[in-house]
Every structure is written in structure tokens, then in C-alpha cells.
Design an enzyme around this catalytic site. Structure first.
Site, short mmCIF file in Angstrom:
data_model
loop_
_atom_site.label_atom_id
_atom_site.label_comp_id
_atom_site.label_asym_id
_atom_site.label_seq_id
_atom_site.Cartn_x
_atom_site.Cartn_y
_atom_site.Cartn_z
N ASP A 10 4.20 6.19 -3.78
CA ASP A 10 3.82 5.44 -4.69
C ASP A 10 4.60 4.08 -4.41
O ASP A 10 5.63 4.21 -4.46
CB ASP A 10 4.05 6.03 -6.19
CG ASP A 10 3.31 5.53 -7.48
OD1 ASP A 10 3.41 4.24 -7.58
OD2 ASP A 10 2.61 6.30 -7.87
N LYS A 33 -8.20 10.54 9.34
CA LYS A 33 -8.97 10.61 10.51
C LYS A 33 -7.95 11.04 11.45
O LYS A 33 -8.48 11.69 12.36
CB LYS A 33 -9.44 9.22 10.79
CG LYS A 33 -10.25 9.16 12.17
CD LYS A 33 -10.62 7.49 12.20
CE LYS A 33 -11.19 7.43 13.51
NZ LYS A 33 -11.48 6.07 14.24
N LYS A 92 -13.40 0.21 -7.11
CA LYS A 92 -13.71 1.67 -7.09
C LYS A 92 -15.06 1.68 -6.40
O LYS A 92 -15.39 2.76 -5.81
CB LYS A 92 -13.67 2.19 -8.60
CG LYS A 92 -12.11 2.31 -8.96
CD LYS A 92 -11.61 3.30 -8.29
CE LYS A 92 -10.14 3.68 -8.86
NZ LYS A 92 -9.45 4.63 -8.11
N TYR A 142 -16.56 6.48 6.35
CA TYR A 142 -15.61 7.33 7.05
C TYR A 142 -16.28 8.87 7.41
O TYR A 142 -16.08 9.22 8.28
CB TYR A 142 -14.39 7.33 6.52
CG TYR A 142 -13.47 6.21 6.94
CD1 TYR A 142 -12.39 6.37 8.02
CD2 TYR A 142 -13.68 4.94 6.70
CE1 TYR A 142 -11.52 5.58 8.52
CE2 TYR A 142 -12.87 3.96 7.20
CZ TYR A 142 -11.74 4.27 8.12
OH TYR A 142 -10.97 3.20 8.81
N TYR A 163 -11.26 -3.96 -10.96
CA TYR A 163 -11.21 -2.55 -11.22
C TYR A 163 -12.46 -1.92 -10.71
O TYR A 163 -12.51 -1.06 -9.66
CB TYR A 163 -10.86 -2.16 -12.59
CG TYR A 163 -10.53 -0.48 -12.73
CD1 TYR A 163 -9.78 0.20 -11.82
CD2 TYR A 163 -11.47 0.41 -13.20
CE1 TYR A 163 -9.43 1.54 -11.75
CE2 TYR A 163 -11.19 1.55 -13.51
CZ TYR A 163 -10.15 2.37 -12.74
OH TYR A 163 -10.07 3.61 -12.67
#
Length: 314
Positions: free
Chosen positions: A34, A107, A151, A161, A147
Site C-alpha cells: 500500500d 502473468k 475502473k 490479460y 474513478y
């Protein structure tokens, strides 16, 4: 399941810290990271002597590597209007560059991956309740867009991915959640009204109070998310409480739980603030056998001590 080494980004945040607790209680080892721009080390203080937990302060928008992991939970992002209005550029970056960096770790180590997305992807919805197949009604240049669009982009790159690199990805759309460790002054409904009620200050309601939210207690939410992380589902899944409350009804519940004598006052509704919010959780029920158990009154009672401590610390 056997013990894993799990990376949790946003580990010092409200939901990230509860996720760390859940995973540790299951016997896993957790690496928490964090940058503390909105998280707090106080949320992790009880883990100071836990040998299976390691915390590192870092910014996931910079390339990083914590070593081999079996799973990545990406919970790093400001989540309240107070925060993402204050650090809008950072919010866009963590949803884009930060998400790519965490996907690269998954990955590299062939790890599972779950991204914490949001009901804000639906914007001010024209479909009610919100189902995962609804594409949303979002203002891409409004004050909430830093925001919302971060997202929405992160959902696109997580899906990419999975599609192009075969990463075992999962996407949860989180609806309004509350409980202990929720930031006391973050501008969200429960925290605002609880703090005001406990100090016998006027309860501030924006608009006429008829707009709705659906409130899920944090432990219910985390249980649903962990179940999703172990499923074979790669498309978004709503996790939240389908019981819809008006903001005025929520305020009245808070007055009852706190025993407060606060009056209720009304102020103008902020721009692009959703008027209705309620998840359709049919997919989670059918796929995961999950639904929330804790009713609003009980959850508010469980949260009282936290908000009282926040007031004492002021």
C-alpha cells in the site's frame, strides 16, 4: 485448499485489511502492499506479530516485484468521493498503470488474479436493479469520471490479460460496503451519518433522501469475493446486498442504533450522483452459492465501536 502466498494491494485500506484477515485465518501467507495515500497502518496494527504477514509500503504505479506469489488480489484505489476528487490523477493512474503492473506479476508467476471493480461502472443506471450485462450510463468527463473510467479501463485490461495472455483473472463489482475500519471522514453515506449521529450533529442528506443504496457488511462481501476468486468465472460478478434502502431510511436506522437526537437536514445532490443503486446478485447466487447474511441494523451495531473510537481519536 493448501496454503498459498498471496499478494494483496491496497492492504491497508478498509476492504484490503479485512481481506488480509480472512486469508490469514484460512492459513495462507499474505504480502500486503500500500502507498498509504488513503490506507492506514492502524488497519493492520493487529497483524504486527503475525509471522505469515509481511507489509511493504510502495506505489504499484511504479514497477515492483515481491517475489513468487500464487494469487494477486488488486484492491489498490481510492474509493470514496472525498479521496478521488482530491487525488484524481493518482486515481486514474492506479486504475490503469497500477493494474497493468499487478497483472504483470500474475502473468510472471502464473498466479491467479482478482480485481476489485465497482458498481460505479454502471454510472447513474437506466437499468434497475443492475445486472452484469448492463454496460452502464457513465459521464466520461464529469467530476466522478476519474474513478468511474479508471475502473472501467481496469476491467478492460484485466479481461485483455485473460484473453491474450491466459491469466486466470476474476472481476468483482463491489456495491456499497460498510463496517469497522471504514474511513470516518470519507464522504460516504454510512460514515458521514454515523459520525454526525454519534456527535448529535445534524444528519446531512443530499437531495430529498429518496435516492437509494444497497449496503453490504464487510465480512459478507469478503466471503463472496474469496469464493469468486476460486471460481472459473472470468466476467464481472456483482457482490453486494440486494436490499435497497433510501438514504432517508438509512439515516433513520442510524438514529435508532446510536440513540442520537440529531435532526435531519437536506442539501443539494452532487453532480452525477447515482439516484438508484441495487445489485442483481442472481449470478453470484447461482455461480457461488453466495448471498449476504447480515442485515443493516446488525451491521450498524457491529460498526458502532469503530466510529466511537474515531470520535475519541479526534
Amino acid at each position: 485448499m493448501s496454503s498459498q502466498t498471496i499478494l494483496v494491494t491496497g492492504a491497508a485500506g478498509f476492504l484490503g485489511s479485512h481481506l488480509c484477515d480472512h486469508l490469514l485465518n484460512e492459513g495462507h501467507s499474505v504480502i500486503g502492499v500500500d502507498n498509504l495515500c488513503t490506507g492506514s497502518l492502524a488497519n493492520l496494527a493487529h497483524l504486527a506479530e503475525e509471522p505469515r504477514f509481511r507489509f511493504t509500503e510502495l506505489d504499484i504505479c511504479q514497477p515492483f516485484d515481491v517475489g513468487p506469489v500464487d494469487y494477486v488480489f488488486n484492491f489498490a484505489s481510492p474509493a470514496s468521493p472525498e479521496d478521488y476528487h482530491r487525488i484524481g490523477i493518482e486515481t486514474l493512474l492506479v486504475g490503469s498503470v497500477g493494474t497493468v503492473n499487478t497483472l504483470d506479476i500474475a502473468k510472471k508467476y502464473s498466479a491467479g488474479y482478482l480485481h476489485a471493480s465497482t458498481s460505479e461502472c454502471y454510472g447513474d443506471p437506466e437499468v434497475h436493479p443492475q445486472v452484469e450485462t448492463y454496460w452502464g450510463n457513465v459521464n466520461p468527463v464529469g467530476p466522478r469520471s476519474v474513478y468511474d473510467e479508471a475502473k472501467r479501463f481496469s476491467e478492460a485490461v484485466v479481461t485483455a490479460y485473460n484473453r491474450y495472455h491466459g491469466v486466470n483473472t476474476h472481476l468483482v463489482r463491489i456495491f456499497n460496503t460498510y463496517g469497522p475500519r471504514l474511513q470516518a471522514n470519507d464522504g460516504r453515506v454510512i460514515s458521514n451519518l454515523m459520525m454526525q449521529a454519534l456527535q448529535n450533529l445534524p444528519l446531512t442528506i443530499y437531495g430529498d433522501g429518496s435516492q437509494t443504496r444497497s449496503f453490504c457488511f464487510c465480512t459478507d462481501l469478503i466471503e463472496g469475493i474469496v469464493l469468486l476468486s476460486r471460481s472459473d468465472e472470468h466476467t464481472p460478478v456483482n457482490i453486494g446486498n440486494p436490499i435497497e434502502w433510501t438514504i432517508l431510511e438509512c439515516a433513520q436506522e442510524i438514529l435508532a442504533v446510536t440513540g442520537s437526537s440529531s435532526e435531519i437536514i437536506f442539501k443539494p445532490l452532487p453532480q452525477d450522483d447515482p439516484t438508484r443503486r441495487r445489485p442483481d446478485i442472481t449470478k453470484a447466487q447461482n455461480l457461488l452459492g453466495w448471498e449476504p447474511k447480515i442485515k443493516l441494523r446488525e451491521g450498524l451495531e457491529r460498526s458502532l465501536a469503530h466510529f466511537k473510537a474515531c470520535i475519541d481519536a479526534q
